[in-house]
Design a protein around this motif. Sequence first.
Motif, mmCIF file in Angstrom:
data_model
loop_
_atom_site.group_PDB
_atom_site.id
_atom_site.type_symbol
_atom_site.label_atom_id
_atom_site.label_comp_id
_atom_site.label_asym_id
_atom_site.label_seq_id
_atom_site.Cartn_x
_atom_site.Cartn_y
_atom_site.Cartn_z
ATOM 1 N N SER A 54 0.803 -1.245 0.086
ATOM 2 C CA SER A 54 -0.076 -0.264 -0.001
ATOM 3 C C SER A 54 0.960 1.110 0.044
ATOM 4 O O SER A 54 0.224 2.307 -0.224
ATOM 5 C CB SER A 54 -0.842 0.204 1.230
ATOM 6 O OG SER A 54 -0.109 0.062 2.493
ATOM 7 N N THR A 67 -1.944 -9.306 5.758
ATOM 8 C CA THR A 67 -3.186 -9.008 5.449
ATOM 9 C C THR A 67 -2.863 -7.373 4.645
ATOM 10 O O THR A 67 -2.179 -6.682 5.379
ATOM 11 C CB THR A 67 -4.085 -8.884 6.469
ATOM 12 O OG1 THR A 67 -4.213 -10.162 6.785
ATOM 13 C CG2 THR A 67 -5.244 -8.295 6.126
ATOM 14 N N ASP A 86 -6.519 1.897 6.264
ATOM 15 C CA ASP A 86 -5.477 2.007 5.547
ATOM 16 C C ASP A 86 -5.018 0.772 4.770
ATOM 17 O O ASP A 86 -5.757 -0.149 4.737
ATOM 18 C CB ASP A 86 -4.520 2.611 6.656
ATOM 19 C CG ASP A 86 -3.911 1.670 7.375
ATOM 20 O OD1 ASP A 86 -2.853 1.786 8.112
ATOM 21 O OD2 ASP A 86 -4.472 0.120 7.404
ATOM 22 N N GLY A 87 -3.960 0.810 3.907
ATOM 23 C CA GLY A 87 -3.475 -0.419 3.244
ATOM 24 C C GLY A 87 -3.059 -1.501 4.198
ATOM 25 O O GLY A 87 -3.050 -2.403 3.278
ATOM 26 N N THR A 88 -3.187 -1.469 5.394
ATOM 27 C CA THR A 88 -2.543 -2.669 6.120
ATOM 28 C C THR A 88 -3.957 -3.267 6.539
ATOM 29 O O THR A 88 -4.102 -4.569 7.005
ATOM 30 C CB THR A 88 -1.950 -2.560 7.373
ATOM 31 O OG1 THR A 88 -2.606 -1.570 8.114
ATOM 32 C CG2 THR A 88 -0.521 -1.372 6.945
ATOM 33 N N LEU A 89 -5.324 -2.450 6.332
ATOM 34 C CA LEU A 89 -6.283 -3.031 6.413
ATOM 35 C C LEU A 89 -6.525 -3.293 8.217
ATOM 36 O O LEU A 89 -7.574 -3.944 8.568
ATOM 37 C CB LEU A 89 -6.843 -4.261 6.092
ATOM 38 C CG LEU A 89 -6.832 -4.432 4.526
ATOM 39 C CD1 LEU A 89 -7.125 -5.638 3.882
ATOM 40 C CD2 LEU A 89 -7.801 -3.337 4.053
ATOM 41 N N TYR A 126 -5.938 2.221 -0.499
ATOM 42 C CA TYR A 126 -6.986 2.037 0.830
ATOM 43 C C TYR A 126 -8.234 1.520 0.549
ATOM 44 O O TYR A 126 -8.426 0.903 -0.727
ATOM 45 C CB TYR A 126 -7.569 3.653 0.929
ATOM 46 C CG TYR A 126 -6.443 4.793 1.421
ATOM 47 C CD1 TYR A 126 -5.666 5.156 0.079
ATOM 48 C CD2 TYR A 126 -6.026 4.826 2.514
ATOM 49 C CE1 TYR A 126 -4.570 6.036 0.540
ATOM 50 C CE2 TYR A 126 -4.955 5.463 2.700
ATOM 51 C CZ TYR A 126 -4.283 6.235 1.619
ATOM 52 O OH TYR A 126 -3.187 7.253 2.076
ATOM 53 N N LYS A 127 -9.017 0.988 1.476
ATOM 54 C CA LYS A 127 -10.088 0.284 1.244
ATOM 55 C C LYS A 127 -11.198 1.152 1.688
ATOM 56 O O LYS A 127 -11.254 1.469 2.878
ATOM 57 C CB LYS A 127 -9.925 -1.175 1.929
ATOM 58 C CG LYS A 127 -11.117 -2.140 1.490
ATOM 59 C CD LYS A 127 -10.807 -3.570 2.156
ATOM 60 C CE LYS A 127 -11.912 -4.598 1.690
ATOM 61 N NZ LYS A 127 -11.675 -5.828 2.243
#
Lengths: 476, 355
Positions: A23, A41, B299-302, B325-326
């Motif tokens: 990310s 993850t 964020d991108g790590t969830l 992002y989610k």
Amino acid sequence: MSADKTLIVQAADEVAEISVLNSTFDPVARGVGRLQQALPTGVYKVTVRVGPVVEEQLVSLDEDRTVQIAAPEIPSPIPFASSTHSHSSQRQVAISASSRPRDVFGHGASIFIFARETTSEDDASQRNPAAGLSLLDENGQLLCDIEERANIGSDGAPCAGWRADVSPGAYRIRLDLPNHTSFERALVATGGKQTQLFMFERDYGLPQAETHRAADLAGGTVVICASDRFDPSDERARLTELAAYALVQKRRVLSDGLTNRLLDGKFEDPMQGLLGAHIILRDRPEDTHLFEVVTDNLKRLLGQDHPDVQALWLRRRNRGDVTEIRLRTPPMLRAGWDLATEESVRDNDLIPSEAPSGTIAFKVLAAGPWLLWRGDEQHEAELESLTPDVSAAAGPLADYLKTRARVQAERAPAPGALRRLNFAVRSLPGVRSVVGPPEPASPTPVTLSVDEKAELARTLGIPGNAIENVLKSFSR
Amino acid sequence: MPLADRALVVGINRYQGIKKLCGAENDAQNFFNWVTHPTGGGVDPGQATKILSSNFPAAASVNDDLPAKEQIERFFTEVDDAADANNVAGLGPKAGNRVWLFFSGHGFAPALDTSGVLMANATLKRIHNIAAMLWANRLYEGGWFDDVFLFQDACRNRIPNGDLTPPFLRKRQAPRNQQRRRFYAFSAKDQKLSVELPFPPPNGEKHGIFTRTLLQGLRDARDPRTGAVTTTQLKAYLQANMKNLLPEADKENDDFAQAPEVFDPDPPFDIVAAPAAPQVPQFPVRIFTAAGRAARVMDGTLANELASENPAPAEWVLRLQRGLYKLLVEGADARLFEVAGALEPDGSPREIQVR
């Protein structure tokens, strides 16, 4: 911290380059054709590059996931359905034109030339995509004006196809432009096969900022087809297209699948084998066994006399019963020519100066992956019009030697040496006309190490014997 | 100045033998400004060589027009002289720590390492050029510098491929213990054309879209964790954003380069160090949701919730750093989105719209 999850990316193309970014855009995984990686993850960006085409997909890896990547359309002049700007009308012309010889110059093999536009704009429909194209024999003698003989398809985006039956051996394809510039490349016909050359149209720059549209000879793709006609449903040549791209753009695409196919000799198109062999040399130089198996397969399919096979054979540790190699005709691949010119620094007779391959010594252009050289009479005249001392040294080789001499002269450490180097510089053609004749003194020969000669040979595409002749002329 | 960073910046607009350009010198000047700025490349202006075609009067004949190769090659001779001097002084056989090579003009690039940048005296018959990547590789392999950067904004023409000349500096092997790195980026590959456009449109100063994106990336492509501009961040920025500067109609044209070619064979390293007080830029994001639903941005790590609204407005505006992002919306499928850090032609951050 959550347990890692498994990401599997499966691409339809076995030479698809897969990379995964996290990310924050850091690369975390790479693969060719298929990738399987355990990752924390998170959200990832999967990038798949197939030739020049890049596709991206975001993936939420909150559980094990498999991502299937379909084969994208690629910009290939071969009019497959999966090629960009591909038209069904062009496929029909290619099938028809490749099936029946328009001309016969021999027997045992055939050559098929196909050039196509990508758009059907009004002005395009008036053009002959084969304009300026001709077939020459290995010595450069005209066999056929393809422009006059090609079957033209003007339904939609124009195209032109032409087939000739020939005897196995070396030929040349030539493109003439209106400004009297011309380019040539080799086309080797193999017994029992059809050697096919597919080209897009492209714009060529002309004086006064004009452009001329003609076949992209430098970018044309060669396929060596076991059948005697073009089959648009057979997309195995797609791999040839992608392998050629990978070789030129330095992409790492040697997947296990491709390697196994090369080992088995089961390449549907021997051109895949030739390209694969060069990729092996570049990416796995230590794997001599793999290289020898692949080149053995190529020798069986194309024959020992095929110039591309000869060039590859130069790099074999075990040359078997091949005791002497003389590259009399240019190979189709630039990579093969580079192998030969580099070796020719150590074996002056490898590329005989009087043979067809030797005649292109000072005309080779930077191109990839195909060997391309200047063929225009203007260029010949420029070479011949210069004084004998420099006729063999025209162009970038002369520039290189002049620069070396100038730099060394500027750095000469002592008056005696300075005088000698000054004489050498002032003796050079071009310099002489500016600064006057040299003072009478002992000239210092311009010397290059074997490695330097090999680099010059490889970069400029000039054989070793030609470099030696130039150096001797500069030392007189 | 021993072991100084050095820069060679070349911009050629005037080509009497080919079509003239409008933006190459602008690009070279802007890169020169960046590379010599203390917060940019940090090169001392005295160690930076800028060669523009406008520095020389137009010659009566194209054959005499400048800059020619000789003007460029002087830089490499000086580099070698500096390396010799440093070696004599006991500092090792290198000229400096970093070298920045920037070329803007006409060029050709049939393959990654056979690209040439055309000189002012080039014509369609005599394609005088500098083989920029061959030179960069020579400096890297011989250890003349620890870090070699090459940026080439060329291929703005339909000229046939030309002859390349290898570098005249003799090949040498770098000392075994010298850590060397390189990063190259090219505006176009595989016979594609580079594009120069007015910024701001329609009548602003012309710039190549590659250099425009490059300079934006050198400023904004900061690692959110460290604040440094790294090679991976700059590569991702270039590949994601250069095409955003192309007009929509040109994006459909296969002849135009949509993405640069980046050569980064080494592990990631910092191009521009993090400032003392890192400020990672943020970009506007407008999320369209069905009215009355709860929504969250992860964020991108969830693992971290960055923002949430219950209910979220129909148009929910946030500011986020570059990254992935989610979006989770009650009763709807999750959506993934990317903030690439694109800028509008006027330099303002481009809004990301998530639908």
